[in-house]
Design an enzyme around this catalytic site. Structure first.
Site, PDB file in Angstrom:
ATOM      1  N   HIS A 101      -8.166  16.141  34.174  1.00 21.05           N
ATOM      2  CA  HIS A 101      -8.715  17.468  33.884  1.00 21.05           C
ATOM      3  C   HIS A 101     -10.226  17.454  34.028  1.00 21.05           C
ATOM      4  O   HIS A 101     -10.855  16.397  34.087  1.00 21.05           O
ATOM      5  CB  HIS A 101      -8.339  17.909  32.457  1.00 21.05           C
ATOM      6  CG  HIS A 101      -8.938  17.055  31.388  1.00 21.05           C
ATOM      7  ND1 HIS A 101      -8.488  15.783  31.094  1.00 21.05           N
ATOM      8  CD2 HIS A 101      -9.969  17.282  30.537  1.00 21.05           C
ATOM      9  CE1 HIS A 101      -9.205  15.266  30.112  1.00 21.05           C
ATOM     10  NE2 HIS A 101     -10.122  16.153  29.762  1.00 21.05           N
ATOM     11  N   ASP A 103     -13.553  19.365  32.031  1.00 24.09           N
ATOM     12  CA  ASP A 103     -13.636  19.907  30.666  1.00 24.09           C
ATOM     13  C   ASP A 103     -13.865  21.422  30.612  1.00 24.09           C
ATOM     14  O   ASP A 103     -14.713  21.967  31.320  1.00 24.09           O
ATOM     15  CB  ASP A 103     -14.724  19.176  29.877  1.00 24.09           C
ATOM     16  CG  ASP A 103     -14.256  17.771  29.475  1.00 24.09           C
ATOM     17  OD1 ASP A 103     -13.031  17.579  29.307  1.00 24.09           O
ATOM     18  OD2 ASP A 103     -15.107  16.879  29.357  1.00 24.09           O
ATOM     19  N   HIS A 262     -11.382  13.694  34.941  1.00 22.29           N
ATOM     20  CA  HIS A 262     -11.258  12.411  34.247  1.00 22.29           C
ATOM     21  C   HIS A 262      -9.934  12.361  33.504  1.00 22.29           C
ATOM     22  O   HIS A 262      -9.282  13.398  33.297  1.00 22.29           O
ATOM     23  CB  HIS A 262     -12.424  12.182  33.286  1.00 22.29           C
ATOM     24  CG  HIS A 262     -12.556  13.254  32.256  1.00 22.29           C
ATOM     25  ND1 HIS A 262     -13.124  14.482  32.534  1.00 22.29           N
ATOM     26  CD2 HIS A 262     -12.175  13.303  30.955  1.00 22.29           C
ATOM     27  CE1 HIS A 262     -13.092  15.229  31.447  1.00 22.29           C
ATOM     28  NE2 HIS A 262     -12.507  14.547  30.467  1.00 22.29           N
ATOM     29  N   ARG A 277     -18.092  12.393  21.304  1.00 23.84           N
ATOM     30  CA  ARG A 277     -18.185  13.169  22.542  1.00 23.84           C
ATOM     31  C   ARG A 277     -19.030  14.422  22.329  1.00 23.84           C
ATOM     32  O   ARG A 277     -18.850  15.147  21.346  1.00 23.84           O
ATOM     33  CB  ARG A 277     -16.777  13.581  22.976  1.00 23.84           C
ATOM     34  CG  ARG A 277     -16.756  14.324  24.289  1.00 23.84           C
ATOM     35  CD  ARG A 277     -15.329  14.694  24.653  1.00 23.84           C
ATOM     36  NE  ARG A 277     -15.174  16.123  24.506  1.00 23.84           N
ATOM     37  CZ  ARG A 277     -14.360  16.860  25.246  1.00 23.84           C
ATOM     38  NH1 ARG A 277     -13.601  16.290  26.170  1.00 23.84           N
ATOM     39  NH2 ARG A 277     -14.260  18.149  25.062  1.00 23.84           N
TER      40      ARG A 277
HETATM   41  C1  SIN Z   1     -11.807  13.356  27.178  1.00 20.06           C
HETATM   42  O1  SIN Z   1     -10.984  13.889  27.908  1.00 20.06           O
HETATM   43  O2  SIN Z   1     -12.890  13.856  26.933  1.00 20.06           O
HETATM   44  C2  SIN Z   1     -11.472  12.017  26.548  1.00 20.06           C
HETATM   45  C3  SIN Z   1     -11.818  10.887  27.430  1.00 20.06           C
HETATM   46  C4  SIN Z   1     -11.584   9.562  26.759  1.00 20.06           C
HETATM   47  O3  SIN Z   1     -11.387   9.503  25.538  1.00 20.06           O
HETATM   48  O4  SIN Z   1     -11.615   8.558  27.465  1.00 20.06           O
END
Ligand code: SIN
Length: 286
Positions: A101, A103, A262, A277
């Site tokens: 996906h 973000d 990612h 994050r």
């Molecule tokens: C995310 O999709 O932001 C999580 C990525 C991760 O935890 O590696």
């Protein structure tokens, strides 16, 4: 001659991603930040090692990229609402972000950048993968690119996931710490159309802008859209378009959501994985 005076940039794959050294996020001057930002635009995702920063320092670093984006469905830390803490324990059956996906594609102004800072990492498991959506675009045939020129995706933040058929609220049951963070988005917009080919506002390059939030293609019958979305998703995530990052405490990844997808690997982890994050608001894709 190197394009950088203060930092060293070492690509991690032939497709995208670079490790950057010579940066101390706790003491970052403007010249080093400018080089880091240039490396970020050039490599789409950059990785820093051995950082030691407080939540306040992470927020201050994030604000150099733009305005903080607050997740419509997830609560941040009580003291630092800008930071979403992502936690997974061995044995959890749900991994946050375990599908390809980009973000907040379901909002009118999806994320520009995301930065993920590792506090605790398992000895094995829990890597993150990234894919290059410029390559996804540039390697499509000309007739396909032509066909997609004016096509828009329809993206939803809470529709059943294409891979497991479950909506967001149902998926989180296997991870007590993440399900405790879920919140009602209220009147925020969580379904949006975007051009499937977007032009990056800073590099001017075209990217195949698709991700797991994409549910349908505007104006297409479902029977037409589904195989096309399935093809474009598997094309966009071809192994030769990707890189993979192995975390350690103090690692930081910063990715450009306008030209990458990612995926957090949902493999077995040998210990707790805990990350901070922050996401930065982007422009309306065009
Ligand atoms: C995310 O999709 O932001 C999580 C990525 C991760 O935890 O590696």
């Amino acid at each position: 001659m190197s394009a950088y005076k203060r930092i060293t940039v070492s690509p991690v794959s032939g497709a995208l991603g670079a490790e950057v050294s010579g940066v101390d996020l706790a003491n970052l001057d403007d010249e080093t930040f400018d080089e880091l930002y240039r490396a970020w635009l050039a490599h789409q995702v950059i990785f820093l090692r051995d950082q030691s920063i407080t939540p306040e320092q992470q927020v201050a670093f994030a604000e150099r990229f733009g305005d903080i984006h607050y997740h419509p469905f997830m609560k941040g830390l009580d003291k630092h609402p800008e930071i979403l803490e992502i936690v997974r324990q061995p044995g959890d059956s749900y991994t946050f972000g375990d599908v390809w996906h980009t973000d907040q594609m379901f909002t009118p102004t999806p994320a520009k950048a995301t930065m993920l800072y590792a506090l605790e990492t398992p000895d094995a498991g829990g890597d993150t993968m990234f894919t290059n959506l410029y390559l996804g675009h540039d390697t499509l045939s000309e007739p396909m690119r032509d066909m997609l020129k004016n096509v828009k995706t329809w993206n939803s933040g809470n529709s059943p996931n294409r891979s497991d058929g479950r909506a967001r609220l149902d998926r989180y049951g296997g991870n007590a710490q993440m399900s405790a963070k879920l919140k009602d988005p209220g009147n925020q917009i969580t379904e949006t159309a975007h051009p499937i080919i977007r032009t990056h506002p800073e590099t001017g390059k075209k990217a195949l802008y698709i991700g797991n939030h994409t549910q349908s293609l505007e104006g297409f019958a479902d029977a037409e859209a589904k195989p096309l979305i399935d093809f474009l998703m598997s094309h966009a995530t071809r192994p030769d378009f990707t890189c993979r990052f192995r975390w350690a405490p103090g690692s930081m990844a910063i990715w450009d959501n306008r030209c990458t997808q990612h995926l957090a690997l949902a493999d077995q982890i040998t210990g707790q994985r805990r990350m901070h994050r922050i996401t930065i608001t982007g422009d309306k894709p065009v």
